[in-house]
Scaffold this motif. Structure first.
Motif, PDB file in Angstrom:
ATOM      1  N   PHE A 132       7.344 -28.240   2.491  1.00 50.32           N
ATOM      2  CA  PHE A 132       6.767 -27.123   1.740  1.00 50.32           C
ATOM      3  C   PHE A 132       7.872 -26.379   0.985  1.00 50.32           C
ATOM      4  O   PHE A 132       8.816 -25.873   1.578  1.00 50.32           O
ATOM      5  N   TYR A 133       7.738 -26.314  -0.322  1.00 48.18           N
ATOM      6  CA  TYR A 133       8.703 -25.670  -1.224  1.00 48.18           C
ATOM      7  C   TYR A 133       8.053 -24.371  -1.688  1.00 48.18           C
ATOM      8  O   TYR A 133       7.215 -24.377  -2.581  1.00 48.18           O
ATOM      9  N   PRO A 134       8.386 -23.226  -1.076  1.00 48.07           N
ATOM     10  CA  PRO A 134       7.616 -21.989  -1.319  1.00 48.07           C
ATOM     11  C   PRO A 134       7.466 -21.614  -2.789  1.00 48.07           C
ATOM     12  O   PRO A 134       6.375 -21.226  -3.225  1.00 48.07           O
ATOM     13  N   GLU A 135       8.548 -21.727  -3.545  1.00 46.04           N
ATOM     14  CA  GLU A 135       8.502 -21.284  -4.951  1.00 46.04           C
ATOM     15  C   GLU A 135       7.640 -22.186  -5.823  1.00 46.04           C
ATOM     16  O   GLU A 135       7.219 -21.784  -6.915  1.00 46.04           O
ATOM     17  N   LYS A 136       7.359 -23.383  -5.380  1.00 44.58           N
ATOM     18  CA  LYS A 136       6.546 -24.310  -6.171  1.00 44.58           C
ATOM     19  C   LYS A 136       5.166 -24.550  -5.573  1.00 44.58           C
ATOM     20  O   LYS A 136       4.341 -25.279  -6.137  1.00 44.58           O
ATOM     21  N   ALA A 137       4.895 -23.917  -4.438  1.00 43.34           N
ATOM     22  CA  ALA A 137       3.654 -24.189  -3.717  1.00 43.34           C
ATOM     23  C   ALA A 137       2.411 -23.841  -4.521  1.00 43.34           C
ATOM     24  O   ALA A 137       1.433 -24.597  -4.538  1.00 43.34           O
ATOM     25  N   ASP A 138       2.424 -22.712  -5.194  1.00 40.24           N
ATOM     26  CA  ASP A 138       1.230 -22.319  -5.941  1.00 40.24           C
ATOM     27  C   ASP A 138       0.978 -23.262  -7.111  1.00 40.24           C
ATOM     28  O   ASP A 138      -0.177 -23.605  -7.409  1.00 40.24           O
ATOM     29  N   ASP A 139       2.037 -23.695  -7.780  1.00 44.61           N
ATOM     30  CA  ASP A 139       1.864 -24.645  -8.876  1.00 44.61           C
ATOM     31  C   ASP A 139       1.264 -25.956  -8.387  1.00 44.61           C
ATOM     32  O   ASP A 139       0.460 -26.578  -9.079  1.00 44.61           O
TER      33      ASP A 139
END
Length: 346
Positions: free
Chosen positions: A191-198
């Motif tokens: 899980f990559y937090p900064e890219k999760a929403d994208d």
């Protein structure tokens, strides 16, 4: 935010259980046992239930294809019973290489089968006479497919709970949407937090729009390698073999969910290179090709201040449970890493 420990499929399980006992005393919330083509998770969870008393236990995860839906439900109810209501059923589809290569069963209809498995499990736990006419599962078996003697039955025992929490491991948009709709928990990987929403935001929102409020908030359970200190830079390398294995070797070329995820994160060329190396037998080179940047963003490795920033990033991205893999060969250091992490949580 909750904390958890992830027990991998290694031969050191009994030693790892000693860590869980110590971590339970520190207030760690959950322990998950993995299952791929290793020892089964269920027998080990029974052992873990006998050694602990308060920590939540979960499968992380068992594949839906190799156990019937009713057996999954019976097993979950049994583990919930021996743990006094502490079990969480984690399910997933795994992949075609494992299902067809190790178990000899077709890898088909992951979405439809997952939905029907969840429906049947909840029917069993409610002690209803199980009667299900789905596209993929029919219970009882129709007369034209058997002896015709099958009849609806209910679970003999009274479960501790009529709704055991279900967590689904999901990565693809449709799988994540389904999880947000029907499950109590979601377990993504790397899980990559900064890219999760994208990557997953639209799917989650679509699933939430159809979610039954009675399910409560979705528990977003994210695993991360862990090492805290000013002298743990070398532990980044310790996390690379697993990333290389999953991105490069856990699936065939063109059918690797983890490779697809790395690509969606923006590491497509690197993922291709890792896969080329891994599939050609150059595993050491594949491990070396995993970039530090990717490891840093999907793990909790570094000085205390850096890890605190990463924890905040996970929280901002909606993570509710951190499942950690301490990067240490020393049990005392592993426990210390988790204790320090708990002090950094919001």
């Amino acid at each position: 935010m909750r904390t958890g420990i992830f027990l991998n499929y290694t031969d050191g399980f009994k030693e790892a259980v000693k860590d869980v006992v110590e971590l339970e005393k520190l207030g760690v919330d959950i322990a998950l046992v993995a299952e791929a083509y290793s020892f089964d998770a269920i027998s080990q969870l029974g052992y873990l239930a006998a050694k602990t008393s308060t920590i939540e236990l979960g499968s992380g995860v068992v594949p839906i294809y190799v156990r019937t839906p009713t057996l999954l439900a019976m097993t979950a109810a049994g583990l919930d019973y021996v743990s006094d209501g502490r079990f969480r059923l984690g399910i997933g589809t795994s992949g075609p290489q494992v299902m067809e290569g190790f178990h000899g069963v077709p890898f088909d209809a992951p979405l439809g089968r997952t939905r029907e498995v969840v429906d049947i499990c909840r029917q069993v736990w409610r002690r209803e006479n199980v009667s299900y006419d789905g596209k993929y599962y029919q219970v009882p078996l129709p007369p034209d497919r058997g002896t015709g003697l099958g009849k609806p039955l209910h679970l003999i025992n009274h479960p501790v709970r009529e709704r055991i929490p279900i967590t689904i491991a999901a990565l693809g948009p449709k799988n994540v949407e389904l999880t947000a709709e029907i499950a109590e928990g979601w377990q993504p990987v790397f899980f990559y937090p900064e890219k999760a929403d994208d990557v997953w935001g639209d799917a989650l929102r679509a699933g939430f729009a159809k979610r039954d409020p009675a399910l409560g908030p979705l528990d977003v359970m994210v695993s991360a390698s862990l090492a805290i200190g000013d002298d743990v830079e070398d532990r980044l390398a310790w996390a690379k073999p697993q990333l290389a294995l999953y991105i490069g070797g856990m699936g065939a070329r063109g059918k690797n969910f983890y490779h697809n995820l790395a690509t969606r994160y923006g590491f497509g060329e690197v993922a291709n290179h890792i896969q080329d190396l891994y599939l050609s037998g150059k595993k050491t080179e594949a491990i070396d090709a995993v970039p530090d940047e990717l490891v840093r963003h999907v793990s909790l490795i570094g000085p205390r201040g850096f890890v605190k920033e990463r924890v905040a990033a996970y929280a901002e991205a909606g993570v509710t449970t951190l499942l950690v893999h301490p990067m240490s060969a020393d049990r005392r250091e592993s426990v210390r890493f988790v204790e320090e992490l708990k002090a950094l949580l919001p």
